[in-house]
Design an enzyme around this catalytic site. Structure first.
Site, mmCIF file in Angstrom:
data_model
loop_
_atom_site.group_PDB
_atom_site.id
_atom_site.type_symbol
_atom_site.label_atom_id
_atom_site.label_comp_id
_atom_site.label_asym_id
_atom_site.label_seq_id
_atom_site.Cartn_x
_atom_site.Cartn_y
_atom_site.Cartn_z
ATOM 1 C CB SER A 165 -0.680 -0.075 1.083
ATOM 2 O OG SER A 165 -1.736 0.928 0.937
ATOM 3 C CG ASP A 259 -6.808 -2.395 -3.662
ATOM 4 O OD1 ASP A 259 -7.113 -1.237 -3.391
ATOM 5 O OD2 ASP A 259 -5.563 -2.637 -3.544
ATOM 6 C CG HIS A 289 -5.882 -1.887 -0.255
ATOM 7 N ND1 HIS A 289 -5.033 -1.412 -1.131
ATOM 8 C CD2 HIS A 289 -5.031 -1.344 1.140
ATOM 9 C CE1 HIS A 289 -3.975 -0.959 -0.471
ATOM 10 N NE2 HIS A 289 -4.169 -0.751 0.547
#
Length: 320
Positions: A165, A259, A289
């Protein structure tokens, strides 16, 4: 296609059930908390779906100096005392939450499975430290590992960067810095990295609500870290904006199908490929995610750890 109308039909049954359990727990959303409260909430919940933690021969805490004299906390993981290659790892959390503790199991798993050292970096967080402090801390850590890894008994000639991320953003940007500095990296290991400046890809609309990372979370994190919209076009925040990616380290991408960030991950992989950078891209179907930290519930997480470890072994040319 039906999933355009209801993208939740894409989810695996296990993923569906995790999201339903979270919805029933009805916790205050992160974006309604102060950054300090959000950090605590994230840390409390982080280990909830994790796999059992592998035991490693070396787990050591140390600090490394940043350019402004700040001591950046890092944790070194290694499965043995031999001089192993090193993955410098940056945790996710929107540049605002997360730390060494939240990503302990993931870092241990990668170290154990890839038989390499992992250096997990607690770069400074927003809003106390805004862009580009996180990036600078990350890059300072990479340079330190290259220059001082041998003093820890590591093989710093074989160096990779990685992250999930926001940490994937930092890793991708460090790979660009390393190329500019003439520092050879074996791999950039990117779990669902943020790559765009303005969250304007179709997947941001399709998966805006009900898929773990909410549109409101993204806005909250980025407003803490990089409040001025004009700054967001900087490639250190949005690697997709790098004017040229030729000659950067080979990349492994582990993306989640459901995501908001999936499209920008694919776009960045395409940009690297167009510049003849070797790219290995895995899209894990039916997961959201953050899935890589849900190994107890989500089989795709275990597969992603193994795939990432294989990519590291291949990049480092390690023989188990």
């Amino acid at each position: 296609m039906s999933h355009r109308r209801n993208p939740r039909t894409l989810l695996t049954p296990a993923m569906h059930s995790v999201l339903d359990r979270m919805a029933r727990a009805n916790q205050v959303p992160l974006h309604a908390l102060t950054p300090t409260q959000a950090r605590i909430a994230y840390e409390v919940g982080a280990g909830f779906l994790e796999l059992p933690s592998p035991t490693l021969e070396r787990v050591e805490s140390l600090t490394i100096p940043a350019r402004d004299g700040y001591d950046v906390p890092v944790r070194l993981y290694a499965p043995s005392a031999e001089p192993l290659p090193v993955l410098v790892y940056f945790h996710g959390g929107g540049f605002t939450i997360g730390g060494i503790a939240t990503h302990d199991v993931l870092c241990r798993s990668l170290s154990h499975l890839a038989h390499c050292a992992v250096l997990s970096v607690a770069y400074r967080l927003a809003p106390e430290h805004q862009f580009p402090v996180a990036h600078n801390d990350a890059w300072d850590a990479v340079q330190w590992a290259a220059g001082h890894g041998a003093s820890l008994g590591l093989d710093a000639t074989r160096l990779a960067v990685g992250g999930d991320s926001a940490g994937g953003t930092l890793a991708a940007a460090c790979a660009l810095q390393a190329r500019a500095a003439g520092l050879p990296l074996a791999l950039q290991l990117l779990f669902y990295p943020g790559c765009t400046a303005h969250q304007d890809t179709p997947s941001h609309k399709t998966f805006a609500h009900g898929f773990m990372l909410e549109e409101a979370h993204i806005g909250y994190f980025f407003d803490q870290y990089i409040p001025a919209l004009k700054d967001r076009d900087d490639w250190r925040f949005a690697p997709l904006n790098a004017p040229d990616v030729e000659g950067v380290a080979p990349a492994w991408f582990g993306l989640a199908e459901c995501d908001p960030l999936v499209d920008e991950g694919i776009l960045y992989a395409d940009k690297l490929r167009a510049a003849r950078v070797p790219v290995d891209l895995e899209i894990y179907r039916g997961v959201v995610h953050g899935f890589a930290m849900m190994g107890r519930a989500i089989p795709e997480a275990r597969r992603a750890h193994q795939d990432a470890a294989r990519a590291l072994q291949h990049a480092f040319q390690t023989r188990l």
